[in-house]
Structures are given as C-alpha cells and as structure tokens.
Design an enzyme around this catalytic site. Sequence first.
Site, PDB file in Angstrom:
ATOM      1  N   ARG A  59       0.817  -1.227   0.000  1.00  0.00           N
ATOM      2  CA  ARG A  59       0.000   0.000   0.000  1.00  0.00           C
ATOM      3  C   ARG A  59       0.842   1.265   0.000  1.00  0.00           C
ATOM      4  O   ARG A  59       0.622   2.180  -0.791  1.00  0.00           O
ATOM      5  CB  ARG A  59      -0.924   0.012   1.226  1.00  0.00           C
ATOM      6  CG  ARG A  59      -2.201  -0.767   1.066  1.00  0.00           C
ATOM      7  CD  ARG A  59      -2.762  -1.168   2.422  1.00  0.00           C
ATOM      8  NE  ARG A  59      -1.791  -1.992   3.125  1.00  0.00           N
ATOM      9  CZ  ARG A  59      -1.626  -3.290   2.865  1.00  0.00           C
ATOM     10  NH1 ARG A  59      -2.412  -3.904   2.026  1.00  0.00           N
ATOM     11  NH2 ARG A  59      -0.699  -3.980   3.463  1.00  0.00           N
ATOM     12  N   THR A  60       1.823   1.338   0.934  1.00  0.00           N
ATOM     13  CA  THR A  60       2.589   2.572   1.090  1.00  0.00           C
ATOM     14  C   THR A  60       3.395   2.874  -0.171  1.00  0.00           C
ATOM     15  O   THR A  60       3.378   3.992  -0.685  1.00  0.00           O
ATOM     16  CB  THR A  60       3.524   2.472   2.319  1.00  0.00           C
ATOM     17  OG1 THR A  60       2.731   2.172   3.465  1.00  0.00           O
ATOM     18  CG2 THR A  60       4.253   3.768   2.554  1.00  0.00           C
ATOM     19  N   LYS A  87      25.635  -6.030  -0.745  1.00  0.00           N
ATOM     20  CA  LYS A  87      27.091  -6.224  -0.818  1.00  0.00           C
ATOM     21  C   LYS A  87      27.806  -5.530   0.347  1.00  0.00           C
ATOM     22  O   LYS A  87      29.021  -5.492   0.396  1.00  0.00           O
ATOM     23  CB  LYS A  87      27.621  -5.670  -2.137  1.00  0.00           C
ATOM     24  CG  LYS A  87      26.980  -6.287  -3.378  1.00  0.00           C
ATOM     25  CD  LYS A  87      27.461  -5.549  -4.631  1.00  0.00           C
ATOM     26  CE  LYS A  87      26.686  -6.014  -5.861  1.00  0.00           C
ATOM     27  NZ  LYS A  87      27.041  -5.209  -7.056  1.00  0.00           N
ATOM     28  N   ARG A 109      11.342   3.819   3.608  1.00  0.00           N
ATOM     29  CA  ARG A 109      10.876   2.883   4.637  1.00  0.00           C
ATOM     30  C   ARG A 109      12.071   2.031   5.046  1.00  0.00           C
ATOM     31  O   ARG A 109      12.814   1.534   4.194  1.00  0.00           O
ATOM     32  CB  ARG A 109       9.758   1.984   4.126  1.00  0.00           C
ATOM     33  CG  ARG A 109       9.484   0.827   5.074  1.00  0.00           C
ATOM     34  CD  ARG A 109       8.198   0.113   4.797  1.00  0.00           C
ATOM     35  NE  ARG A 109       7.059   0.941   5.163  1.00  0.00           N
ATOM     36  CZ  ARG A 109       5.803   0.503   5.199  1.00  0.00           C
ATOM     37  NH1 ARG A 109       5.541  -0.754   4.900  1.00  0.00           N
ATOM     38  NH2 ARG A 109       4.834   1.296   5.540  1.00  0.00           N
ATOM     39  N   HIS A 137       4.962   6.116  11.566  1.00  0.00           N
ATOM     40  CA  HIS A 137       4.487   6.025  10.178  1.00  0.00           C
ATOM     41  C   HIS A 137       3.606   7.268   9.951  1.00  0.00           C
ATOM     42  O   HIS A 137       2.381   7.188   9.953  1.00  0.00           O
ATOM     43  CB  HIS A 137       3.677   4.734   9.992  1.00  0.00           C
ATOM     44  CG  HIS A 137       3.429   4.374   8.548  1.00  0.00           C
ATOM     45  ND1 HIS A 137       3.544   5.292   7.516  1.00  0.00           N
ATOM     46  CD2 HIS A 137       3.048   3.202   7.966  1.00  0.00           C
ATOM     47  CE1 HIS A 137       3.249   4.686   6.368  1.00  0.00           C
ATOM     48  NE2 HIS A 137       2.953   3.430   6.617  1.00  0.00           N
TER      49      HIS A 137
END
Length: 279
Positions: A59-60, A87, A109, A137
């Site tokens: 969704r985000t 890496k 995020r 959030h």
Amino acid sequence: MEQLSVNHLLGIKYLKKEDIQLIFKTADHFKEVINRPIKKVPSLRDITIANLFFENSTRTKLSFELAEKRLSADVINFSASQSSVKKGETLIDTVNNILAMKVDLIVMRHPNPGAALFLSKNVDACIINAGDGTHEHPTQALLDTFSLREALGDDLTGKNIAIVGDIQHSRVALSNIEALKLLGANVRVCGPETLIPKHLQSMGVEVSHDLDDTIRWADALNMLRIQLERQGPSDAVRFFPTLREYTMRFGLTLERLGQSDSPVVIMHPGPINRGVEIS
C-alpha cells in the site's frame, strides 16, 4: 503563502497542529483533483523523487508512487533486496550515490527506528519517513486523521478514538496517538496487557483490556494487525496463548459492534489478518 514549520516529514511528533491543518487543506484540494477525468497536475514537475524501500510494502509504496506521478514528479524506485546494500554498502553511501543523480526528495521505509532522522542529519535532501521499524508512520497517521475528519466532522476535539490490537509492535499506533492528541481527540488503546507499552499513559492515553466496553465508548475504532513477524521466531513464546483466544477477546464482529448505541467508524491500516482482528 502558508508553509510547514519543518523541512522533513520524519514523524508526527515534529509537527504542529497548524502543520496538520495545512496538510489537510492541501489534501482537500487534491482530493477534488483526483476525482476529475484528468488526474494529473504539474505541481512537482522537474522534481525527482527516489522511493527507498528497505522493507516489503504494498500500500505505502504504491500510494507514494501514484501520488508522485499524479503530481508530475520524475520517480525512481529502489529496492534493497536488489541493491548494493546486499554487498555491504552503508545507508549513507547508498543515498549519496542516488543524490549524485540530482534527486530532490527521498521517501524511505526502513526496518530500524530512527533511520529517517539519522538520514536527515547526514545527507542534503528532503526526507519523508514512510515507516521506520516499530517507531513512526506519519503519512499513515495523516491519512487516518484526515479520514476521521471526513467521517466525524472537521473538528476532532473531544471525539473518542480507540486503537485496538498490537500496539507494542505498531508504528501506526504511535503516529496516530501523536496526531489525534494534537487535534484534541480522546484516545484509548485496547488489547492484551502484553501488547500495550507501559509508557502510553504518560502520553495522556487511556488503556483498556475490554473491547466490549471500548466499543460502547468509541466514536471510531482503528483495528491494528497482529504483527506476528515482529514477535520473534514462530516457535517462540507468544504475547498471547493462541490466535483463537486473541480473536475471542479482541476480534471485531458484527455481533460485538451491535452493542454500540450510535454508528462507529471502523478503520484498519492493512494488511488485514482476515478473521483475526476483524471477522
């Protein structure tokens, strides 16, 4: 021209009430725009935005990308699972490499609380926090409070809003509490004792372990997902005996909802464990 008091969107706790009201005023305008046949506007033309997702998201990630494209920004998407992070490259090096391509804004995020704040202090770009671990959030909280404002009226002062479920592991809960308190709402959290942090009462939040009483009290219920993936390995001792027992005590059903004398707004930030927190 009105402006926000902050340069980054790191968390609700950094915003003032006036900032939220300005965001809502702007959102009202853009809500009207997306209901037009042509949804695209040139507000962010010539701005390049990088979406950095170090954690899975549906969704985000999609909502950010869609909003950016509707505002005419140039968008690049970064997925940690397919990047040089695997890496051993550091977060700052990764972001600086992206900024070298003349990116103006970073949406990130990250699984670690404080990652967005750390980044804002170490790179020269505007940062939007799309969720940092179990911390905040902010955009979800802005969306939730905007939705509540539409359902309950422009002024949330004195409205009773309950957040139900896994408060302990939820970044949505903390951001919602901050936003709702800023807007004058009464906030209650409801769930098992093991899933409610001890410090919440110091934020002026009521604590309940009785969903039936909470339904009768609330103007709106925000039902949160049980975040099993944040509760340790599958064979670990859980925060409650079984999902079935959790659902019996804290699952929302039509029968339970029928106890309320007035309509109750039901919300859920998703993804839903269907049949667990909502029948």
